[in-house]
Design an enzyme around this catalytic site. Structure first.
Site, PDB file in Angstrom:
ATOM      1  N   ASP A  48      -6.198  -5.448  -4.449  1.00 61.94           N
ATOM      2  CA  ASP A  48      -5.821  -4.089  -4.075  1.00 61.94           C
ATOM      3  C   ASP A  48      -4.353  -3.799  -4.415  1.00 61.94           C
ATOM      4  O   ASP A  48      -3.989  -2.702  -4.833  1.00 61.94           O
ATOM      5  CB  ASP A  48      -5.992  -3.855  -2.566  1.00 61.94           C
ATOM      6  CG  ASP A  48      -7.238  -4.474  -1.964  1.00 61.94           C
ATOM      7  OD1 ASP A  48      -7.706  -5.497  -2.469  1.00 61.94           O
ATOM      8  OD2 ASP A  48      -7.721  -3.944  -0.954  1.00 61.94           O
TER       9      ASP A  48
ATOM     10  N   HIS B 145       0.901  -9.068  -0.253  1.00 62.11           N
ATOM     11  CA  HIS B 145       0.206  -7.809   0.022  1.00 62.11           C
ATOM     12  C   HIS B 145       0.925  -7.026   1.125  1.00 62.11           C
ATOM     13  O   HIS B 145       1.142  -5.821   1.001  1.00 62.11           O
ATOM     14  CB  HIS B 145      -1.250  -8.056   0.405  1.00 62.11           C
ATOM     15  CG  HIS B 145      -2.071  -6.811   0.404  1.00 62.11           C
ATOM     16  ND1 HIS B 145      -2.294  -6.067  -0.722  1.00 62.11           N
ATOM     17  CD2 HIS B 145      -2.689  -6.141   1.426  1.00 62.11           C
ATOM     18  CE1 HIS B 145      -3.019  -5.001  -0.417  1.00 62.11           C
ATOM     19  NE2 HIS B 145      -3.270  -5.024   0.871  1.00 62.11           N
ATOM     20  N   LYS B 146       1.278  -7.702   2.194  1.00 62.50           N
ATOM     21  CA  LYS B 146       2.068  -7.113   3.276  1.00 62.50           C
ATOM     22  C   LYS B 146       2.892  -8.232   3.915  1.00 62.50           C
ATOM     23  O   LYS B 146       2.546  -9.424   3.809  1.00 62.50           O
ATOM     24  CB  LYS B 146       1.172  -6.496   4.365  1.00 62.50           C
ATOM     25  CG  LYS B 146       0.278  -5.367   3.916  1.00 62.50           C
ATOM     26  CD  LYS B 146      -0.570  -4.843   5.088  1.00 62.50           C
ATOM     27  CE  LYS B 146      -1.569  -3.782   4.628  1.00 62.50           C
ATOM     28  NZ  LYS B 146      -2.387  -3.267   5.746  1.00 62.50           N
TER      29      LYS B 146
ATOM     30  N   GLY C 135     -12.392  -2.833  -8.342  1.00 64.96           N
ATOM     31  CA  GLY C 135     -12.130  -1.476  -8.801  1.00 64.96           C
ATOM     32  C   GLY C 135     -10.649  -1.141  -8.773  1.00 64.96           C
ATOM     33  O   GLY C 135     -10.116  -0.537  -9.716  1.00 64.96           O
TER      34      GLY C 135
ATOM     35  N   ASP D 294       0.820  -1.216   0.000  1.00 65.38           N
ATOM     36  CA  ASP D 294       0.000   0.000   0.000  1.00 65.38           C
ATOM     37  C   ASP D 294       0.858   1.271   0.000  1.00 65.38           C
ATOM     38  O   ASP D 294       0.471   2.298  -0.553  1.00 65.38           O
ATOM     39  CB  ASP D 294      -0.900   0.049   1.238  1.00 65.38           C
ATOM     40  CG  ASP D 294      -2.039  -0.955   1.208  1.00 65.38           C
ATOM     41  OD1 ASP D 294      -2.315  -1.506   0.124  1.00 65.38           O
ATOM     42  OD2 ASP D 294      -2.636  -1.198   2.270  1.00 65.38           O
TER      43      ASP D 294
END
Length: 417
Positions: free
Chosen positions: A183, A172-173, A260, A128
């Site tokens: 994401d 992701h992390k 999205g 992120d």
């Protein structure tokens, strides 16, 4: 002599009370005038396009860009990168310095003279945290300030060291081992592609673009559902998570905002991805496959999309703003850039009208509010998020979450409304 003295005292008391009352009324009148002036100062003209109306509304809600996502102190966060991308495009289109100044103030606050990023910790290996680096790429292009280049290189180094699945996909992390989430494609790949186009040459650029393509290939391979054409929110290579299917490793549901993020990742990466790269056609194919599925699951009445994408009006499900705005932006941009057939512009326009009709509220002073935004959703963690239908529809809903307002600005610019 006593009586006149008493009269004088009462008169003085009366004058004092009157004076106090008069002072209080004066103070109240001044405060009211100040509030009215403030109200007038913050009035947002209704004849502006929706992109500017929302941007100005965000500036009123969050006078400093680091406050986006309701932060009370500066924090390096992906939401700032998302909204400020909208401000960047708005500035390019309008030339209004107020939008650039908002971006620049963020850079001035978050990156010090040595190029260190406030609150950023590479050792967390959180994908992120790469996304707001796109703001720094823009500021470096505009200003040439070396502190931005230093910060950019720090983020690029994270990608070199970031843990990966056995197939090469970014986790992701660090705290979510062996997991890829949709994401993450938006969080990492547009920055990676823009950095590569800007700074890398020859074999280094080829290697990087191959790696970017690999991220999309991996998520397509492991998360895409052949029946619906949609992609599951997460994939756990280890199958150790409670939410992971023991056979496929995927989470149990399709979440519109995750889809999205993925759609936006595709259209934004293609801005910087070489057209002559062999994987360019694959990325466009992935976008077209997703567009077909999104059109299939668009609510026919409102033009919007549900929080749990394929579950329609099942009890508890709701028409969600952030996913809808992300889809609208991605479809409209995909058509404009020639990646998608023209027919998808109709899908985007119907969705956009649905946002205006059902999710936008305007205050008396012109401030624009976007309603029905899912505040946050994820998988695993503590308390544990199990990815069930009940989990997604019961997460907090709030207005003006930046994960909705940012895509709304971008969608509005695409449709020029």
């Amino acid at each position: 002599m006593i009586k006149p003295l008493k009269i004088t005292f009462l008169s003085l008391l009366s004058i004092t009370v009157f004076s106090c009352k008069s002072g209080e009324e004066k103070k109240e009148a001044q405060e009211k005038s100040k509030q009215e002036s403030k109200q007038e100062a913050y009035t947002i003209p209704k004849n502006l396009k929706w992109s500017e109306r929302m941007a100005l509304s965000e500036m009123e809600r969050f006078p400093e860009a680091w406050q986006l996502d309701f932060h009370t102190k500066p924090k390096w966060s992906y939401t700032q990168g998302l909204v400020l991308k909208g401000f960047e495009e708005l500035y390019k289109k309008t030339g209004k310095e107020t939008y650039y100044d908002y971006i620049k103030a963020f850079g001035d606050t978050m990156v010090n003279a040595r190029g260190e990023i406030l609150t950023y910790d590479m050792q967390k290996y959180n994908i992120d945290m790469i996304n707001p680096g796109r703001v720094l790429l823009y500021l470096y292009e505009k200003t040439g300030e070396e502190r931005y280049r230093t910060a950019i290189e720090t983020l690029r180094q994270q990608l070199d060291k970031h843990p990966r699945t056995s197939g090469g996909g970014f986790w992701h992390k660090k705290i979510y081992p062996s997991q890829m989430w949709l994401d993450g494609l938006y969080m990492g790949q547009p920055f990676y592609a823009e950095y590569t186009r800007t700074f890398d040459k020859g074999e280094a650029a080829k290697k990087a673009f191959d790696d970017i393509a690999l991220q999309f290939q991996q998520i397509q391979q492991h998360s895409r559902d052949e029946k619906t054409g949609l992609l599951y929110h997460g994939w756990d290579e280890s199958r150790k998570q409670q939410w992971a299917d023991k056979k496929t490793g995927t989470s149990p549901h399709f979440w519109s905002r995750a889809l999205g993020w993925y759609a936006m990742a595709l259209v934004d990466v293609l801005d910087d991805f070489p057209e002559d790269h062999p994987a360019s056609k694959d990325l466009i194919r992935y976008l077209n496959q997703l567009a077909v599925a999104l059109a299939d699951f668009q609510d026919k009445d409102s033009g919007l999309w549900y929080q749990v994408t394929d579950q329609g009006d099942r009890e508890g499900n709701y028409l969600e703003a952030s996913g809808s705005c992300m889809f609208i932006y991605s479809l409209a941009k995909g058509v404009r850039k020639g990646y998608l057939p023209q027919s998808y512009m109709d899908v985007a326009k119907k969705g956009y009208q649905g946002v205006l009709d059902h999710l936008i509220e305007v205050e008396d002073n012109g401030v624009v509010n976007l309603t029905q935004v899912c505040a946050v959703a994820g998988l695993g963690g503590n308390p544990y998020r199990d990815g069930t239908y009940e989990y997604y529809v019961n997460e907090k809903i709030r207005s003006n979450d930046p994960k909705g307002t940012g895509p709304f600005i971008l969608a509005s610019l695409e449709l020029d409304q």
